[in-house]
Design a protein around this motif. Sequence first.
Motif, PDB file in Angstrom:
ATOM      1  N   PHE A   1       0.834  -1.205   0.000  1.00 23.02           N
ATOM      2  CA  PHE A   1       0.000   0.000   0.000  1.00 23.02           C
ATOM      3  C   PHE A   1       0.870   1.258   0.000  1.00 23.02           C
ATOM      4  O   PHE A   1       0.668   2.162  -0.812  1.00 23.02           O
ATOM      5  CB  PHE A   1      -0.909  -0.037   1.234  1.00 23.02           C
ATOM      6  CG  PHE A   1      -1.822   1.142   1.343  1.00 23.02           C
ATOM      7  CD1 PHE A   1      -2.818   1.351   0.388  1.00 23.02           C
ATOM      8  CD2 PHE A   1      -1.698   2.034   2.386  1.00 23.02           C
ATOM      9  CE1 PHE A   1      -3.667   2.430   0.485  1.00 23.02           C
ATOM     10  CE2 PHE A   1      -2.543   3.130   2.493  1.00 23.02           C
ATOM     11  CZ  PHE A   1      -3.525   3.324   1.535  1.00 23.02           C
ATOM     12  N   ILE A   2       1.886   1.270   0.866  1.00 17.65           N
ATOM     13  CA  ILE A   2       2.761   2.452   0.949  1.00 17.65           C
ATOM     14  C   ILE A   2       3.534   2.650  -0.351  1.00 17.65           C
ATOM     15  O   ILE A   2       3.571   3.748  -0.914  1.00 17.65           O
ATOM     16  CB  ILE A   2       3.736   2.306   2.142  1.00 17.65           C
ATOM     17  CG1 ILE A   2       2.948   2.291   3.455  1.00 17.65           C
ATOM     18  CG2 ILE A   2       4.770   3.438   2.149  1.00 17.65           C
ATOM     19  CD1 ILE A   2       3.785   1.932   4.663  1.00 17.65           C
ATOM     20  N   ASN A   3       4.122   1.569  -0.856  1.00 18.16           N
ATOM     21  CA  ASN A   3       4.945   1.685  -2.060  1.00 18.16           C
ATOM     22  C   ASN A   3       4.154   2.133  -3.290  1.00 18.16           C
ATOM     23  O   ASN A   3       4.734   2.647  -4.242  1.00 18.16           O
ATOM     24  CB  ASN A   3       5.622   0.350  -2.379  1.00 18.16           C
ATOM     25  CG  ASN A   3       6.738   0.058  -1.404  1.00 18.16           C
ATOM     26  OD1 ASN A   3       7.250   0.967  -0.754  1.00 18.16           O
ATOM     27  ND2 ASN A   3       7.100  -1.207  -1.300  1.00 18.16           N
ATOM     28  N   SER A   4       2.853   1.906  -3.240  1.00 21.50           N
ATOM     29  CA  SER A   4       2.057   2.274  -4.411  1.00 21.50           C
ATOM     30  C   SER A   4       1.944   3.795  -4.570  1.00 21.50           C
ATOM     31  O   SER A   4       1.458   4.277  -5.579  1.00 21.50           O
ATOM     32  CB  SER A   4       0.667   1.648  -4.324  1.00 21.50           C
ATOM     33  OG  SER A   4      -0.091   2.260  -3.309  1.00 21.50           O
TER      34      SER A   4
ATOM     35  N   THR B   1       9.325   3.737  -8.538  1.00 21.39           N
ATOM     36  CA  THR B   1      10.249   2.626  -8.379  1.00 21.39           C
ATOM     37  C   THR B   1      11.672   3.165  -8.264  1.00 21.39           C
ATOM     38  O   THR B   1      12.092   3.941  -9.119  1.00 21.39           O
ATOM     39  CB  THR B   1      10.175   1.697  -9.605  1.00 21.39           C
ATOM     40  OG1 THR B   1       8.834   1.279  -9.775  1.00 21.39           O
ATOM     41  CG2 THR B   1      11.069   0.484  -9.425  1.00 21.39           C
ATOM     42  N   PRO B   2      12.396   2.799  -7.193  1.00 22.38           N
ATOM     43  CA  PRO B   2      13.788   3.248  -7.107  1.00 22.38           C
ATOM     44  C   PRO B   2      14.621   2.577  -8.206  1.00 22.38           C
ATOM     45  O   PRO B   2      14.524   1.383  -8.416  1.00 22.38           O
ATOM     46  CB  PRO B   2      14.223   2.771  -5.717  1.00 22.38           C
ATOM     47  CG  PRO B   2      13.300   1.656  -5.376  1.00 22.38           C
ATOM     48  CD  PRO B   2      12.021   1.922  -6.085  1.00 22.38           C
ATOM     49  N   ARG B   3      15.383   3.371  -8.934  1.00 23.94           N
ATOM     50  CA  ARG B   3      16.220   2.788  -9.992  1.00 23.94           C
ATOM     51  C   ARG B   3      17.657   3.271  -9.815  1.00 23.94           C
ATOM     52  O   ARG B   3      17.906   4.463  -9.834  1.00 23.94           O
ATOM     53  CB  ARG B   3      15.709   3.185 -11.373  1.00 23.94           C
ATOM     54  CG  ARG B   3      14.382   2.536 -11.700  1.00 23.94           C
ATOM     55  CD  ARG B   3      14.072   2.610 -13.184  1.00 23.94           C
ATOM     56  NE  ARG B   3      12.679   2.307 -13.442  1.00 23.94           N
ATOM     57  CZ  ARG B   3      12.192   1.073 -13.586  1.00 23.94           C
ATOM     58  NH1 ARG B   3      13.001   0.043 -13.502  1.00 23.94           N
ATOM     59  NH2 ARG B   3      10.917   0.870 -13.816  1.00 23.94           N
ATOM     60  N   GLY B   4      18.560   2.324  -9.669  1.00 22.07           N
ATOM     61  CA  GLY B   4      19.969   2.665  -9.518  1.00 22.07           C
ATOM     62  C   GLY B   4      20.191   3.610  -8.359  1.00 22.07           C
ATOM     63  O   GLY B   4      19.797   3.337  -7.231  1.00 22.07           O
ATOM     64  N   ALA B   5      20.791   4.754  -8.651  1.00 21.60           N
ATOM     65  CA  ALA B   5      21.110   5.713  -7.602  1.00 21.60           C
ATOM     66  C   ALA B   5      19.895   6.552  -7.221  1.00 21.60           C
ATOM     67  O   ALA B   5      19.906   7.235  -6.200  1.00 21.60           O
ATOM     68  CB  ALA B   5      22.248   6.629  -8.059  1.00 21.60           C
ATOM     69  N   ARG B   6      18.852   6.495  -8.071  1.00 19.75           N
ATOM     70  CA  ARG B   6      17.676   7.319  -7.802  1.00 19.75           C
ATOM     71  C   ARG B   6      16.752   6.642  -6.800  1.00 19.75           C
ATOM     72  O   ARG B   6      16.235   5.571  -7.068  1.00 19.75           O
ATOM     73  CB  ARG B   6      16.910   7.568  -9.115  1.00 19.75           C
ATOM     74  CG  ARG B   6      16.820   9.057  -9.441  1.00 19.75           C
ATOM     75  CD  ARG B   6      16.062   9.324 -10.725  1.00 19.75           C
ATOM     76  NE  ARG B   6      16.310   8.346 -11.766  1.00 19.75           N
ATOM     77  CZ  ARG B   6      15.355   7.902 -12.602  1.00 19.75           C
ATOM     78  NH1 ARG B   6      14.126   8.336 -12.497  1.00 19.75           N
ATOM     79  NH2 ARG B   6      15.657   7.035 -13.548  1.00 19.75           N
ATOM     80  N   PRO B   7      16.580   7.255  -5.631  1.00 18.96           N
ATOM     81  CA  PRO B   7      15.700   6.624  -4.643  1.00 18.96           C
ATOM     82  C   PRO B   7      14.225   6.821  -5.008  1.00 18.96           C
ATOM     83  O   PRO B   7      13.908   7.619  -5.901  1.00 18.96           O
ATOM     84  CB  PRO B   7      16.052   7.372  -3.357  1.00 18.96           C
ATOM     85  CG  PRO B   7      16.527   8.713  -3.809  1.00 18.96           C
ATOM     86  CD  PRO B   7      17.126   8.546  -5.175  1.00 18.96           C
ATOM     87  N   ALA B   8      13.367   6.074  -4.310  1.00 18.88           N
ATOM     88  CA  ALA B   8      11.931   6.203  -4.544  1.00 18.88           C
ATOM     89  C   ALA B   8      11.459   7.598  -4.155  1.00 18.88           C
ATOM     90  O   ALA B   8      11.949   8.184  -3.202  1.00 18.88           O
ATOM     91  CB  ALA B   8      11.185   5.150  -3.736  1.00 18.88           C
ATOM     92  N   ARG B   9      10.542   8.141  -4.925  1.00 20.56           N
ATOM     93  CA  ARG B   9      10.061   9.493  -4.703  1.00 20.56           C
ATOM     94  C   ARG B   9       8.553   9.424  -4.503  1.00 20.56           C
ATOM     95  O   ARG B   9       7.861   8.683  -5.203  1.00 20.56           O
ATOM     96  CB  ARG B   9      10.408  10.325  -5.943  1.00 20.56           C
ATOM     97  CG  ARG B   9      10.093  11.788  -5.892  1.00 20.56           C
ATOM     98  CD  ARG B   9      10.796  12.484  -7.086  1.00 20.56           C
ATOM     99  NE  ARG B   9      10.515  11.823  -8.359  1.00 20.56           N
ATOM    100  CZ  ARG B   9       9.412  12.032  -9.072  1.00 20.56           C
ATOM    101  NH1 ARG B   9       8.498  12.885  -8.665  1.00 20.56           N
ATOM    102  NH2 ARG B   9       9.211  11.390 -10.214  1.00 20.56           N
TER     103      ARG B   9
ATOM    104  N   TRP C   1      10.422  -4.894 -14.065  1.00 20.10           N
ATOM    105  CA  TRP C   1      10.987  -4.438 -12.784  1.00 20.10           C
ATOM    106  C   TRP C   1      10.446  -3.091 -12.330  1.00 20.10           C
ATOM    107  O   TRP C   1      11.152  -2.297 -11.749  1.00 20.10           O
ATOM    108  CB  TRP C   1      12.523  -4.424 -12.841  1.00 20.10           C
ATOM    109  CG  TRP C   1      13.036  -5.808 -13.016  1.00 20.10           C
ATOM    110  CD1 TRP C   1      13.465  -6.385 -14.173  1.00 20.10           C
ATOM    111  CD2 TRP C   1      13.127  -6.830 -12.014  1.00 20.10           C
ATOM    112  NE1 TRP C   1      13.807  -7.706 -13.964  1.00 20.10           N
ATOM    113  CE2 TRP C   1      13.618  -8.002 -12.643  1.00 20.10           C
ATOM    114  CE3 TRP C   1      12.829  -6.873 -10.637  1.00 20.10           C
ATOM    115  CZ2 TRP C   1      13.815  -9.198 -11.958  1.00 20.10           C
ATOM    116  CZ3 TRP C   1      13.044  -8.062  -9.962  1.00 20.10           C
ATOM    117  CH2 TRP C   1      13.529  -9.209 -10.620  1.00 20.10           C
ATOM    118  N   ASP C   2       9.179  -2.843 -12.638  1.00 21.60           N
ATOM    119  CA  ASP C   2       8.538  -1.629 -12.145  1.00 21.60           C
ATOM    120  C   ASP C   2       7.738  -2.005 -10.898  1.00 21.60           C
ATOM    121  O   ASP C   2       6.517  -2.174 -10.943  1.00 21.60           O
ATOM    122  CB  ASP C   2       7.625  -1.050 -13.234  1.00 21.60           C
ATOM    123  CG  ASP C   2       7.100   0.327 -12.859  1.00 21.60           C
ATOM    124  OD1 ASP C   2       7.319   0.765 -11.704  1.00 21.60           O
ATOM    125  OD2 ASP C   2       6.480   0.971 -13.718  1.00 21.60           O
ATOM    126  N   THR C   3       8.436  -2.127  -9.772  1.00 18.42           N
ATOM    127  CA  THR C   3       7.799  -2.675  -8.583  1.00 18.42           C
ATOM    128  C   THR C   3       6.762  -1.724  -7.981  1.00 18.42           C
ATOM    129  O   THR C   3       5.779  -2.185  -7.387  1.00 18.42           O
ATOM    130  CB  THR C   3       8.847  -3.019  -7.511  1.00 18.42           C
ATOM    131  OG1 THR C   3       9.696  -1.889  -7.343  1.00 18.42           O
ATOM    132  CG2 THR C   3       9.667  -4.218  -7.918  1.00 18.42           C
TER     133      THR C   3
END
Lengths: 294, 280
Positions: free
Chosen positions: A36-39, A43-51, A260-262
């Motif tokens: 629920f939260i991640n939605s 998606t964090p990719r490489g050096a870019r964290p989740a926003r 890989w789009d979690t």
Amino acid sequence: MSKLSRLQSQATPWLLLLPAAVLLATFTHIPAVTTFINSFYTTPRGARPARFVGVEQYQSMLADPVFLAALKNNAIYALGTVPLAIGLSLLMAIIVNSSIRGRALLRMSFFLPTVLPMIAVANIWLFFYTPGYGLFDQILANFGFSSTNWLGSPNTALPSLMLLGIWKEAGFFMIFYLAALQQISPSLAEAAALEGASRWYYFRRIVFPLLMPTTLFVLVNALINSFRLIDHVIVMTRGGPDNASTLLLYYIYNTAFRFWDTAYASALTMVLLAALAAFSFIQFGILDRKVHYK
Amino acid sequence: MSTIALPHQERGASFWRLVELVGCYVLGLLWIMPLLYAVWMAIHPPEYEVRFDLFAPLTLDNFIAAWSAAPFARYFFNTFVLISVILVAQFVICTLAAYAFARYEFKGKTVIFMLILLQLMVMPEVLLVENYRTMVRLGLVDTVLAMGLPYMASAFGIFLLRQAFLTVPKELDDAARVEGAGSVGVLLRVYVPLARPVYVAYGLVSVSYHWNNLLWPLVITNSVSTRPLTVGLQVFASPDQGVQWSIISAAALMTSAPLLIAFLLFQRQFVQSFMRAGIK
């Protein structure tokens, strides 16, 4: 009781529950919450964290034709397979519960598909659906039909999966009906016969209402299974052609483990969870009150 | 008590009776046909895939070809380890939890029980994205443990065993305690033996579920040394591999064979176990 032993006896149930609680929390409750939260994030990719993006994932979902197709397909799949599988399973249970000769063989033939792995039978059915060469086309050729690309054309791919689903599941539900039928007192049938009631009347007014709790149980399970089982999609169509046979969980699986789009997969999972919650609401909420039995 | 044969049926209805009877057998035949056909393909040379000849030569070549084309022996071993680990863990974990619910009073009992039952609806494979992530964090990806762990605490098992434990008379419990048995002693000496049929039922359901399970093992494994049969079959039979149908049939039957044989031998127990597991 001393203070210590009272404390001990209070702790006992908690200690007994501990392993189950830890595992269930780790693999059911916490992941449901984090999904629920991640939605609401990217998606964090490489050096870019989740926003944090709010409901953006849900907005793009509404504009995503594959998601809409998956949702529609899953609704068709459920509406098409569940009533048919339930009807057939009831019929099977009545047949197997009667005094017909060769009962044991019939029961075996109905139940056998249930015992086998979906992946194994899907591979066998893959051959049946082979255009021109497979079982279905061979049979239909006798009636003058030309060959059909069952799994390769958008109109027949999903129905082909549905047919397999019905064949695989009906025997499973038969068992529950069989158990319920065996609980109905034989004196009811005798009384109905004495009163001159037709068999249909007896079934409609006595057997069917008595089976209502079973029907409800089977219905909810069948609905859950129709959103949970995608093995045959993986084997037979991979959602194709052109997403004509994509089911929701298959799309989630693809989004998460192929693209890989979690984060997007999390938003999609929330839809699946909502559907599952709705089904159990049927069980505990609305229908339970309308099912009358002694 | 059958609805098929109510005693007052007239003789005049015997024609319809016959139609009905034929209908029943046709349905039975229809249902078994796909499997009979698979057996036909598996035990005959490929040229008989679509040719029916009673005197077609029998062969085991398809099975031999399938067996040597992929590491099925290893897959069998992996599946065997997987279902054993899950079964033992489920028995232990679910027994303890069921005992707590059946015989103890504690704060929040109902709420916790409801929370556990949630898993009946939300199976671990539904949350595969997060569960995969958890396994990555635990460093368990591509292990047997990762395949089994999410299923070890099973709401279904807890529910089933709790129902069984609730029927155990309190007097037996008290008697054992008077003789000096502790909580675990009572559980092992009174409750578990009395619930034996339920363990058999639950065991059969669990084994067939995990023998057949594909999605979660497919996600979490990626090597021959951990893959169970279902995933192995999926890798082996992928359409782009161009394997012959008769060999795929043989492989499919082979991977189901232990369950199939067990089912045919213990048909009665199987059906009764599933029935027991289904009755609430």
